[in-house]
Design an enzyme around this catalytic site. Structure first.
Site, PDB file in Angstrom:
ATOM      1  CE  LYS A 106      -3.471  -0.323   2.764  1.00 49.99           C
ATOM      2  NZ  LYS A 106      -4.619  -0.216   3.708  1.00 49.99           N
ATOM      3  CE  LYS A 117      -4.464  -4.017   9.082  1.00 48.90           C
ATOM      4  NZ  LYS A 117      -4.791  -3.117   7.976  1.00 48.90           N
ATOM      5  N   PRO A 173      -6.648   2.394  13.813  1.00 49.95           N
ATOM      6  CG  PRO A 173      -8.580   3.679  13.509  1.00 49.95           C
ATOM      7  CD  PRO A 173      -7.090   3.762  13.567  1.00 49.95           C
ATOM      8  CB  SER A 184      -8.358   6.208   9.092  1.00 45.40           C
ATOM      9  OG  SER A 184      -8.757   4.889   9.412  1.00 45.40           O
ATOM     10  N   GLY A 234     -19.696   0.092   6.869  1.00 50.54           N
ATOM     11  CA  GLY A 234     -19.012   0.480   8.102  1.00 50.54           C
ATOM     12  C   GLY A 234     -18.265   1.790   7.941  1.00 50.54           C
ATOM     13  CB  VAL A 262     -14.316   2.302   4.310  1.00 46.94           C
ATOM     14  CG1 VAL A 262     -14.029   2.716   2.870  1.00 46.94           C
ATOM     15  CG2 VAL A 262     -13.049   2.370   5.156  1.00 46.94           C
ATOM     16  CB  ALA A 293     -12.370  -4.870   1.634  1.00 49.46           C
TER      17      ALA A 293
HETATM   18  N1  PHE Z   1      -7.070   0.439   8.591  1.00 51.84           N
HETATM   19  C1  PHE Z   1      -6.055   1.299   8.067  1.00 51.84           C
HETATM   20  C2  PHE Z   1      -5.513   0.699   6.774  1.00 51.84           C
HETATM   21  O1  PHE Z   1      -5.698  -0.476   6.503  1.00 51.84           O
HETATM   22  C3  PHE Z   1      -4.964   1.370   9.069  1.00 51.84           C
HETATM   23  C4  PHE Z   1      -4.384   2.684   9.439  1.00 51.84           C
HETATM   24  C5  PHE Z   1      -5.128   3.785   9.775  1.00 51.84           C
HETATM   25  C6  PHE Z   1      -3.025   2.794   9.510  1.00 51.84           C
HETATM   26  C7  PHE Z   1      -4.535   4.950  10.120  1.00 51.84           C
HETATM   27  C8  PHE Z   1      -2.421   3.966   9.882  1.00 51.84           C
HETATM   28  C9  PHE Z   1      -3.187   5.055  10.190  1.00 51.84           C
HETATM   29  O2  PHE Z   1      -4.896   1.375   5.985  1.00 51.84           O
END
Ligand code: PHE
Length: 349
Positions: free
Chosen positions: A66, A78, A114, A147, A183, A185, A261
Site C-alpha cells: 500500500k 499490522k 484502527p 480514518s 461500516g 469506509v 477492503a
Molecule cells: N485500517 C487502516 C488501513 O488499513 C490502518 C491505518 C489507519 C493505519 C490509520 C495507519 C493510520 O490502511
C-alpha cells in the site's frame, strides 16, 4: 505455524498471549525499508491461532504494498488481536491498555491505528499506555479521528480513474455502484457517491444498519447472498477480505471492482481470473491508502484537512498509472501494481 513463519518474506512477528483474557496479540512487521512499520489493529475472533497469524502476515504485507505503490514513506505492518470465542467484553479496555504497553515497549518499531474491530475510542485507550505510537485518537484527545472517511475519499478518487478507463469520463454520475459493507469506509463512500449522482446499491449483514439505510429511498438494498450476481458498473468491497475468489469471480456481473477492503483477492491468481473476464480490478492496496495517508500526514506532517484531501485524491493518478502499465505490458492490474511496489520495497521488479 512454523511453516508459515519460515516461508514469509516479512521481517518479524511479535506474539504475546494475554493470560488474563485468553487473547493473542500478534504484531507482524513486513517491510520497513520505506519507513516505520505502521498499520491498523484488527480485533476479532479467529477459528485458530494459525488463522490469526496468517491474517496478520497477509495484512501487514498488504500495508507494505500500500505505502510502496503510492510512494509513501512508511513500512508495512499490522496487528491482530485474536479474541477468544467467549471473550468477556468488560475486560476489553484493560486488554487494550496491555496492548498499548507492548507497543510502547517496542519503542517505535510499530505504530498503529484502527482497523476492523477497533475505533478511535479504542485508540484513546491504547494511547494511555502506548503513546506516542498511536494514530487516529479522537479529536478530544488530540488525534485526527477516524480514518474511514479519508479511505472513502481515496476509493472515490480511484473510482474516477476506473470510470475514465471504462467510459473515457471520470464522472460517477448515473453509474451503478454496489457497496458491500457500510461500516467506517462503506458508509462515507455511499455519501460521496450519492453526492456525485451515482445510483447506489448497498449490501450489509448487520440488521440494524440495514434498517437504518433502508430509510433512505435513494439507496437500494441487495441481499448479501446475491451480491455477486447483481449487475452493476462497479462493485465496491468495503468489508472483509478474500471475497474475490474462484467461486465468486465467475458469477460477477460488474465491469469493475474498486473498493476499500484489504486483501480482496483470495489468491494472486484471482487477479488473472478477473482480467480473464474483462473486469477491471483496482488493486485494493492502491485504492485504499486514503485513511492511512491522510491521518499520518495530518498527525506527523502537519497537513491541514484540505491538504490531506488533496494528497488522498492522488489515488486517482496512482491508479491511472497502474492501468496504463497493465495495458502497455499486457499484464493484469494487480501484477502491474505489485511490480511498481516491489521495485520500491526490494529494489527490483
Ligand atoms: N485500517 C487502516 C488501513 O488499513 C490502518 C491505518 C489507519 C493505519 C490509520 C495507519 C493510520 O490502511
Amino acid at each position: 505455524m512454523e511453516q508459515l513463519l519460515r516461508k514469509w518474506d516479512g521481517e518479524e512477528v511479535i506474539i504475546r498471549f494475554d493470560k488474563l483474557t485468553g487473547a493473542w496479540i500478534i504484531i507482524a512487521i513486513h517491510n520497513t525499508r520505506l519507513g516505520i512499520g505502521t498499520g491498523g489493529t484488527r480485533m476479532k475472533s479467529y477459528q485458530t491461532l494459525q488463522d490469526a497469524l496468517q491474517d496478520a502476515m497477509n495484512l501487514s504485507e498488504g500495508m507494505s504494498y500500500k505505502y510502496a505503490v503510492s510512494n509513501f514513506s512508511r513500512g508495512g505492518a499490522k496487528a491482530v488481536i485474536a479474541l477468544p470465542h467467549n471473550f468477556d467484553s468488560t475486560k476489553r479496555a484493560d486488554l487494550l491498555r496491555r496492548y498499548g504497553k507492548l507497543i510502547h515497549q517496542l519503542g517505535g518499531l510499530f505504530e498503529t491505528g484502527p482497523d476492523v474491530g477497533t475505533s478511535p475510542d479504542d485508540m484513546d485507550i491504547i494511547s494511555e499506555t502506548g503513546d506516542p505510537y498511536i494514530f487516529c485518537r479522537t479529536p478530544q484527545k488530540g488525534g485526527a479521528g477516524d480514518s474511514g472517511p479519508a479511505t472513502a475519499l481515496g476509493v472515490f478518487s480511484g473510482m474516477q480513474a476506473v470510470c475514465e478507463q471504462l467510459f473515457n469520463d471520470p464522472s460517477l454520475k448515473a453509474k451503478r455502484v454496489l457497496v458491500q459493507g457500510t461500516g467506517s469506509v462503506g458508509y462515507p463512500l455511499i455519501q460521496l457517491l450519492l453526492e456525485a449522482g451515482a445510483e447506489v446499491l448497498f449490501s450489509e449483514i448487520d440488521e440494524a444498519a440495514v434498517t437504518q439505510l433502508r430509510n433512505n429511498n435513494k439507496l437500494t438494498f441487495v441481499h448479501p447472498d446475491t451480491i455477486f450476481e447483481t449487475p452493476c458498473d462497479i462493485l465496491a468491497p468495503c468489508a472483509l477480505g478474500g471475497i474475490l475468489n474462484k467461486d465468486t469471480i465467475p458469477r460477477l456481473k460488474c465491469l469493475a471492482v474498486a473498493g476499500g477492503a484489504n486483501n480482496q483477492l483470495a489468491e494472486p491468481a484471482d487477479a488473472e481470473r478477473l482480467s480473464g473476464r474483462q473486469i477491471l480490478y483496482a488493486p485494493d492496496y492502491a485504492i485504499n491508502i486514503g485513511g492511512a495517508m491522510a491521518i499520518i500526514g495530518m498527525e506527523t506532517m502537519g497537513w491541514s484537512q484540505a491538504e490531506a484531501d488533496q494528497h488522498v485524491a492522488s489515488v486517482r493518478q496512482t491508479l491511472k498509472h497502474i492501468f496504463a502499465i497493465a495495458k502497455a505490458e499486457g499484464i493484469n492490474t494487480d501484477v502491474a501494481a505489485r511490480r511498481i511496489a516491489r521495485s520500491r520495497l526490494f529494489g527490483k521488479a
